[in-house]
Motif scaffolding. Sequence first.
Motif, short mmCIF file in Angstrom:
data_model
loop_
_atom_site.label_atom_id
_atom_site.label_comp_id
_atom_site.label_asym_id
_atom_site.label_seq_id
_atom_site.Cartn_x
_atom_site.Cartn_y
_atom_site.Cartn_z
N MET A 31 12.32 -38.08 70.09
CA MET A 31 11.96 -37.84 71.27
C MET A 31 10.12 -38.12 71.58
O MET A 31 9.67 -38.88 72.47
CB MET A 31 12.41 -36.35 71.89
CG MET A 31 11.64 -36.66 73.33
SD MET A 31 12.79 -35.03 73.70
CE MET A 31 14.47 -35.93 75.01
N TRP A 35 9.33 -41.14 74.65
CA TRP A 35 8.83 -39.74 75.95
C TRP A 35 7.75 -40.24 76.58
O TRP A 35 6.59 -39.92 75.57
CB TRP A 35 8.95 -38.55 75.82
CG TRP A 35 9.14 -37.61 76.88
CD1 TRP A 35 8.03 -36.69 77.66
CD2 TRP A 35 10.08 -37.11 77.33
NE1 TRP A 35 7.79 -36.10 78.98
CE2 TRP A 35 9.47 -36.66 78.24
CE3 TRP A 35 11.27 -37.77 77.63
CZ2 TRP A 35 10.76 -36.39 79.31
CZ3 TRP A 35 12.37 -36.44 78.06
CH2 TRP A 35 11.91 -35.94 79.37
N GLU A 61 6.88 -29.38 74.01
CA GLU A 61 6.22 -30.71 73.17
C GLU A 61 4.91 -30.09 72.73
O GLU A 61 4.28 -28.54 71.97
CB GLU A 61 5.14 -31.25 74.28
CG GLU A 61 4.20 -30.73 75.11
CD GLU A 61 3.82 -31.40 76.40
OE1 GLU A 61 3.87 -32.68 75.98
OE2 GLU A 61 3.92 -31.00 77.65
N VAL A 147 11.73 -43.30 82.12
CA VAL A 147 11.55 -42.18 80.46
C VAL A 147 13.39 -42.74 80.21
O VAL A 147 12.49 -43.14 78.89
CB VAL A 147 12.41 -40.58 81.02
CG1 VAL A 147 12.54 -40.32 79.69
CG2 VAL A 147 10.79 -40.03 81.53
#
Length: 159
Positions: A31, A35, A61, A147
């Motif tokens: 991701m 992202w 994150e 996204v």
Amino acid sequence: MTLSIKPAAIRKSLRIKAGRQKAFDIFTTGMGRWWPPSHSLLQAPRADVVMEPQAGGRWYERAVDGSECNWGRVVSWEPPGRVLLAWQLTGEWRFDPGFETALEILFLAESDAVTRIEVEHRDIEKFGEAEAAARRSLDSDGGWTGVLRAFAALAEQAA
């Protein structure tokens, strides 16, 4: 008798030219590679987005300086077909461990080389007064549509 009708979930679907396992892996463990950097809650530049690969795992994150910002948690981890996440970002885009909407991602094999990804973001009404704004944001080009485009571009390139 009063019937209560639950507001519609935000649903997105796309096909990518990548096998199901590859699509699942890039979505979940890769991701941070796809992202959008503009979708960050960190003060410092982002280093990665981490989804711990098990039910109960964190979803967060991490910045280059080591700081972290939680986004939610993994509710169900079923490779290569499904992941269910608790989205714990409020309508003000802040982590709140007491707030939760559901984000389900399905990876459906259409062939060995093509996978359909279905995303359903449920419980949008839990945003309360921010529901309309959150729905507009999440259901826009800058939200799930964009996204998922970023994900598809990387997944197809890696396939």
